[in-house]
Structures are given as structure tokens and as C-alpha cells.
Design a protein around this motif. Sequence first.
Motif, PDB file in Angstrom:
ATOM      1  N   SER A  87      17.751 -37.891 -29.941  1.00 33.90           N
ATOM      2  CA  SER A  87      17.552 -36.446 -29.795  1.00 33.90           C
ATOM      3  C   SER A  87      17.543 -35.788 -31.166  1.00 33.90           C
ATOM      4  O   SER A  87      18.449 -35.992 -31.973  1.00 33.90           O
ATOM      5  N   ILE A  88      16.511 -34.998 -31.412  1.00 30.47           N
ATOM      6  CA  ILE A  88      16.354 -34.329 -32.710  1.00 30.47           C
ATOM      7  C   ILE A  88      16.478 -32.824 -32.496  1.00 30.47           C
ATOM      8  O   ILE A  88      15.720 -32.237 -31.719  1.00 30.47           O
ATOM      9  N   PRO A  89      17.457 -32.183 -33.141  1.00 33.75           N
ATOM     10  CA  PRO A  89      17.607 -30.739 -32.954  1.00 33.75           C
ATOM     11  C   PRO A  89      16.451 -29.980 -33.603  1.00 33.75           C
ATOM     12  O   PRO A  89      15.920 -30.391 -34.630  1.00 33.75           O
ATOM     13  N   ILE A  90      16.056 -28.889 -32.997  1.00 28.25           N
ATOM     14  CA  ILE A  90      14.985 -28.062 -33.555  1.00 28.25           C
ATOM     15  C   ILE A  90      15.446 -26.612 -33.632  1.00 28.25           C
ATOM     16  O   ILE A  90      16.254 -26.154 -32.828  1.00 28.25           O
ATOM     17  N   ASN A  91      14.924 -25.933 -34.620  1.00 28.98           N
ATOM     18  CA  ASN A  91      15.179 -24.500 -34.789  1.00 28.98           C
ATOM     19  C   ASN A  91      13.814 -23.827 -34.908  1.00 28.98           C
ATOM     20  O   ASN A  91      13.281 -23.664 -35.992  1.00 28.98           O
ATOM     21  N   VAL A  92      13.238 -23.489 -33.759  1.00 27.82           N
ATOM     22  CA  VAL A  92      11.862 -23.002 -33.708  1.00 27.82           C
ATOM     23  C   VAL A  92      11.781 -21.795 -32.780  1.00 27.82           C
ATOM     24  O   VAL A  92      12.369 -21.803 -31.692  1.00 27.82           O
ATOM     25  N   ARG A  93      11.072 -20.759 -33.231  1.00 27.19           N
ATOM     26  CA  ARG A  93      10.780 -19.626 -32.336  1.00 27.19           C
ATOM     27  C   ARG A  93       9.466 -19.926 -31.614  1.00 27.19           C
ATOM     28  O   ARG A  93       8.474 -20.316 -32.246  1.00 27.19           O
ATOM     29  N   VAL A  94       9.450 -19.745 -30.294  1.00 27.08           N
ATOM     30  CA  VAL A  94       8.281 -20.088 -29.484  1.00 27.08           C
ATOM     31  C   VAL A  94       7.550 -18.814 -29.059  1.00 27.08           C
ATOM     32  O   VAL A  94       8.154 -17.881 -28.527  1.00 27.08           O
ATOM     33  N   ILE A  95       6.246 -18.794 -29.341  1.00 23.78           N
ATOM     34  CA  ILE A  95       5.362 -17.754 -28.818  1.00 23.78           C
ATOM     35  C   ILE A  95       4.299 -18.459 -27.989  1.00 23.78           C
ATOM     36  O   ILE A  95       3.631 -19.371 -28.481  1.00 23.78           O
TER      37      ILE A  95
ATOM     38  N   LEU B 255      10.748 -14.968 -40.756  1.00 26.56           N
ATOM     39  CA  LEU B 255      10.276 -16.360 -40.800  1.00 26.56           C
ATOM     40  C   LEU B 255       8.946 -16.490 -41.531  1.00 26.56           C
ATOM     41  O   LEU B 255       8.338 -17.560 -41.513  1.00 26.56           O
ATOM     42  N   LYS B 256       8.486 -15.432 -42.167  1.00 29.02           N
ATOM     43  CA  LYS B 256       7.127 -15.419 -42.728  1.00 29.02           C
ATOM     44  C   LYS B 256       6.879 -16.518 -43.757  1.00 29.02           C
ATOM     45  O   LYS B 256       5.730 -16.933 -43.955  1.00 29.02           O
ATOM     46  N   ASP B 257       7.935 -16.993 -44.420  1.00 31.82           N
ATOM     47  CA  ASP B 257       7.762 -18.063 -45.410  1.00 31.82           C
ATOM     48  C   ASP B 257       7.930 -19.452 -44.799  1.00 31.82           C
ATOM     49  O   ASP B 257       7.836 -20.457 -45.505  1.00 31.82           O
ATOM     50  N   LYS B 258       8.168 -19.495 -43.510  1.00 32.03           N
ATOM     51  CA  LYS B 258       8.319 -20.763 -42.794  1.00 32.03           C
ATOM     52  C   LYS B 258       7.017 -21.082 -42.053  1.00 32.03           C
ATOM     53  O   LYS B 258       6.108 -20.272 -41.984  1.00 32.03           O
ATOM     54  N   PRO B 259       6.921 -22.293 -41.477  1.00 25.76           N
ATOM     55  CA  PRO B 259       5.651 -22.698 -40.863  1.00 25.76           C
ATOM     56  C   PRO B 259       5.265 -21.857 -39.649  1.00 25.76           C
ATOM     57  O   PRO B 259       6.120 -21.395 -38.892  1.00 25.76           O
TER      58      PRO B 259
ATOM     59  N   GLY C 268      10.399 -22.237 -38.301  1.00 24.39           N
ATOM     60  CA  GLY C 268       9.376 -21.206 -38.186  1.00 24.39           C
ATOM     61  C   GLY C 268       8.998 -20.928 -36.743  1.00 24.39           C
ATOM     62  O   GLY C 268       9.861 -20.819 -35.860  1.00 24.39           O
ATOM     63  N   THR C 269       7.687 -20.826 -36.510  1.00 22.60           N
ATOM     64  CA  THR C 269       7.166 -20.438 -35.202  1.00 22.60           C
ATOM     65  C   THR C 269       6.156 -21.466 -34.712  1.00 22.60           C
ATOM     66  O   THR C 269       5.295 -21.914 -35.481  1.00 22.60           O
TER      67      THR C 269
ATOM     68  N   VAL D 171      13.322 -28.530 -23.548  1.00 18.50           N
ATOM     69  CA  VAL D 171      13.342 -28.264 -25.000  1.00 18.50           C
ATOM     70  C   VAL D 171      13.778 -26.834 -25.265  1.00 18.50           C
ATOM     71  O   VAL D 171      14.605 -26.569 -26.151  1.00 18.50           O
ATOM     72  N   LEU D 172      13.251 -25.891 -24.503  1.00 18.69           N
ATOM     73  CA  LEU D 172      13.602 -24.485 -24.704  1.00 18.69           C
ATOM     74  C   LEU D 172      15.062 -24.216 -24.367  1.00 18.69           C
ATOM     75  O   LEU D 172      15.712 -23.368 -24.984  1.00 18.69           O
ATOM     76  N   GLN D 173      15.591 -24.946 -23.405  1.00 20.32           N
ATOM     77  CA  GLN D 173      16.984 -24.738 -22.988  1.00 20.32           C
ATOM     78  C   GLN D 173      17.970 -25.425 -23.934  1.00 20.32           C
ATOM     79  O   GLN D 173      18.992 -24.846 -24.300  1.00 20.32           O
TER      80      GLN D 173
END
Length: 604
Positions: A410-418, A327-331, A375-376, A396-398
Motif C-alpha cells: 500500500s502506497i500512501p497518496i496526497n492528491v486532490r481529485v477533480i 498546489l499550483k507548483d505541484k503536478p 498536486g491534483t 482510494v478516495l476513502q
Amino acid sequence: MTYLKEIGEYVQTTAEVISSILDMQVIICDTDLELVGDSYPDFSPKDSRISHESILTEVMELGKNVVLDSNESHQGCAKCANREKCNVISIVGMPIIYEDNIIGSIGILAESQNSKEILLSKKEYYMGFISKMSDLLISKVRERKKNIELKILRKRLLSIVDSIDGALISSDGSGHIIHWNTNIKDFFNISDLKGKKIHLYDIIQHPSIRELVEKGIEFKNKEIVFNRDGKTTYALISGKTIDLDDYKYGAVIVLKKLTDVYDEVNDLSNNRITTNFNQIVGSSKQINIIKNKAQMVSNSKSTVLIQGESGTGKEVFARAIHYTSKLKDKPFIAINCAAIPDNLLESELFGYDEGAFSGAKKGGKIGKFQLAEGGTIFLDEIGEMPLHLQTKLLRVLQERYIERLGSNTSIPINVRVIAATNKKLEEMILTKEFREDLYYRLNVIPIRIPSLRERKEDIPFLLEYFLEINNKLLGKSIKGYTEDAMKTLINYDWRGNVRELQNLVEYVVNMAPSDYIRKEDIPARLLNNFRNSDASGNIDKNSEDAFDINENYKVESLDDIIKRNIIKALKYFGDDLAGKEMASKVLGISRATLYRKIKEYNIV
């Protein structure tokens, strides 16, 4: 110049019209001496030229009217190769002048004595008539040029429209579509639009479109959802009217995919401070274990929970995980949950629609989760998040969907959470300050960063690292630390961890009067706050945090620790240029510092 050739058909018609009115032959040539118009029945413009000695050539050279009374008196006629075949005995010639430039000439030819007498006796009349016909030619040239300019302008505008980073649709005053750019294919099937009279209402179902067309109310960055061929596209839509003299001639609609907007924000933001694990200074066993673990999970989509005391570098680890991953090129979007008031945190995370609350920005606002799309998102100080938001975050996480404030879309998201915290979340669960189910959802991959007290062997390398940075930053050339200063700093408690150490080094680099940082250069507040050490800086042997010292054990000196680790690194990576480069990165020092230490410790 090719002005006359560009209107060749019109020039030929003009020659024929003049000839029919005056009952004499007419020729029209350009500055290349090519015949563009000729009233002779068998005229063909291909390979038809006049000679350099022609009367019409002289007309263009002189830039004025020329009358040939007799072919006997003109030098050009005397030299002409076609003299014996030529029937022309008299000519009246006039230049064609456009914007102060001669672009050609017109000639009226007399081929009989009777025609000659008429021509010469009425030459003033003929000159006037030719002048008017010349003006018509010039008008046509001007019109042609204007049309070309308009075509060029249209081409340029179309190129600009097609280069717009988004889909553009223009309509007439009633809302019927008259043009679109190539990016429209991202939203609609172009075949459905071509050759049909389609209204904006037919393809875009949004209340703002009707207000734009019917009332001229412009809008910007409204969220909209398109469904085509079973695929859902989320976009931002903006509309602007085309006005002239208080009359509305149409409208322009711009559509941008939300994913493209996120990428633009990412490219322009200052969040692209790339970090990798080699930039995390330290070679202790504790820190290497954590770096290896974090690197192993960098490409995982699972949620990561980073725990550690304040100042241990939790965000540095989060950035290293992101920029080492696919994901380095993503936000990479970071938000500190403790730094934003509770009543604003929800809108910061999830965004809001226009009118969601008093003072809401016109057009609404995109939240951090949407900005992090693909991204993340780094949720720092997650332990400070209020309980009602913890519930929403869990959902949101579920479900991997968000809802903006004031919206039920509802807006779908594709995000990794740290997430990160310096709180003991397990204890907060017992006191009902943190949701247990959220904790388990966040704690899929737990990472605990050790404090400096747990990895004292890294302190010398951190001190060297920040000394080098601050020397460059402050224009100093401090060479290092005295033994007393180094011992004092190693034995200090460092409750603020790496952040406190970094600030301390910046202070002493500013204040140190000599080439080496001495113990007396260290701030008094630090010296007065030693824990488990006496006034001289010696370690209290009864302390639980002290080294394991007994009568048969000799404490390894700082120089021995540094030398041993350098030798270990060089042995592992090699002592060639590439090996030294890798060794310096692992040790957290520059290559120049490594060379200096190799020389200082006489490492062969």
C-alpha cells in the motif's frame, strides 16, 4: 615553475645523497633562482637564493651543461658580492628538463684545489651520475603530478557524486559499503555508517540487492520502503555493477525519493499549461457565478465534481482551480477515462509492478495517482469508468492509499481529485451504471458549467477572443464580423459549446476572403442545423430557448450589449491603464481590442 618546490623534501634528500657519494657540496635550484636542495649542513630553504650571475642561472638560460674551470674566469664570480667569502673555485652544472621545459638546475661544487682536480678530471662521470639523479627528480615530479591529477579527478568525481539528485552508495565486490554521497542522509543515519564495515544487506532489504551482489544482475527503478525514526520514505532503487575485464569489482546503488521523482516528472511534463480564472472568457451572470464558486474552493482539499455538456470547458476550469490554489507548483495530471480501454485504465491510474501481466514493462510503471503526488489529478469523463474500477477508486478516495497491479504494498497518496463528466450521473445510478457511494464521494463540491445556450451574451466576446487568437496563429488581419454573421452565430444552437465555436472561428478565419467575416462565410452545415430559427436566421418566437419578446419589448442589439458591458467594466475598474487592463481580462478580450471597441462605440 614550482615543480621542485612541490617535492622539496625529496630534492633536499637527493642533494645530500649526491654529496655523500661524490664527497662534494651540491646545490639544486629552481627557475625562480630559489635553492630547493643544498648539502651544506646549515641550509634552510627559506630566503635562500642564487644570484642572476650564477653559473646555475647560466645553465638554465642556455639549457645545457656548463663547467666552471675557475672562479677567476667567470664574469658572474667577478661581480659577486660574496666573492671574498666564497670558497667555491669550480662548478659543474646541469639543467633539469621536464617535458621539454627547464624546471631547475643541479650544481656540484669544488671548494679545494684537490676537489677541483677530481671534479674536472672526472667531469664526464660526474655528468652521467648527475643526469641519473636528475632523472630520479623528474620521475618524482611526474609522480607528484600524477598524484595531483588523481586527487583532482577524485575531487571532481566526488563533486559529481554529491550533485546527483539522489542517494548513491558504492560497494566492493563482496557487497561491503566503501562510499556514499551526502544525500544518503535522506534514508539512513550517517553516524550508523561511519567507521564501520557495513554490508549492503545490512541496510537495504530488497531481493534485487542480493541478486546484484551475488549474480551481477542489474536492476532499475524498483520500489522500496524505508522506515527511520518513525517516518516512512517511499523510494525507487536502481543497481549497477562495476566491471573491468570481465571481473566485477563492486556495485553502485542509487536511491531516489518518490516525491522527488514526481517533481521531476512534473517539471519535464507538458502538463504545466497554467490557467487562471481571468483566462476564462465571459462576463455573463451565469459564468461569473461559476467562476466565483470555483475560485472560492480552489484551496480546498475536498473532491470537486465538474458537470457540463461536452465542450463547455470542464478541463479549463479544473486547471484554473489547480493553478489558483496553493498546489499550483505541484503536478496537475489529467486522464481521460473514456479514451483508455477498460483493461488498461487500472494500470494507467494506479501503475503496475514488473511481471504484473504479460507484456508488462521491465521495472514496472508509475501510475497517474503517484505522478500527481502533492498536486491534483483530473479524472475526465468519470462517467465512462467501468464499475469494477469505480469500486477501487472509492477505496482510494476513502483510504488515501493505492496498490499497484501485481503488488500488495500500500502506497500512501496526497492528491486532490477533480472529476468531470457530461453524463447525468444521477440517472446512471438508477440504472446501476454508476456507484451511488462513489457519486457522493466525488460530488462533495459540485460545479455545473452552463452551456453557451444559457449564456448567449458571452458569445460575442468568445467570437472576438478566438478571432484575435486565430489572426495571430494564421497570420491574418480580419477585423471582425458583419452584423448578419454575428446575429447568425449568436442564434446558433452551439451543441458543441465553446469547443465548436472555437473550431468554427478557426475555419472562417482561414476561409474568409474579405476584412470581415460574413454570413455566407459560415459553413452550410451550421446554417442548415439551426434549431428554433428560420432560414433567415430569425428567432422562432414560440421557442422555449428564444428571447422573451413581446410587442412592448425591443430586443437589445449586439452592439448595445457589447457597449453596455464595456461601460459597466470601465465604471467598475476605472478608465485608467490598470482599469482597462482588468476590464479587458474580465471581458475576455485583449487590451488592443478593448481600445478599438472604445473608439468604435465612442465611449468617453
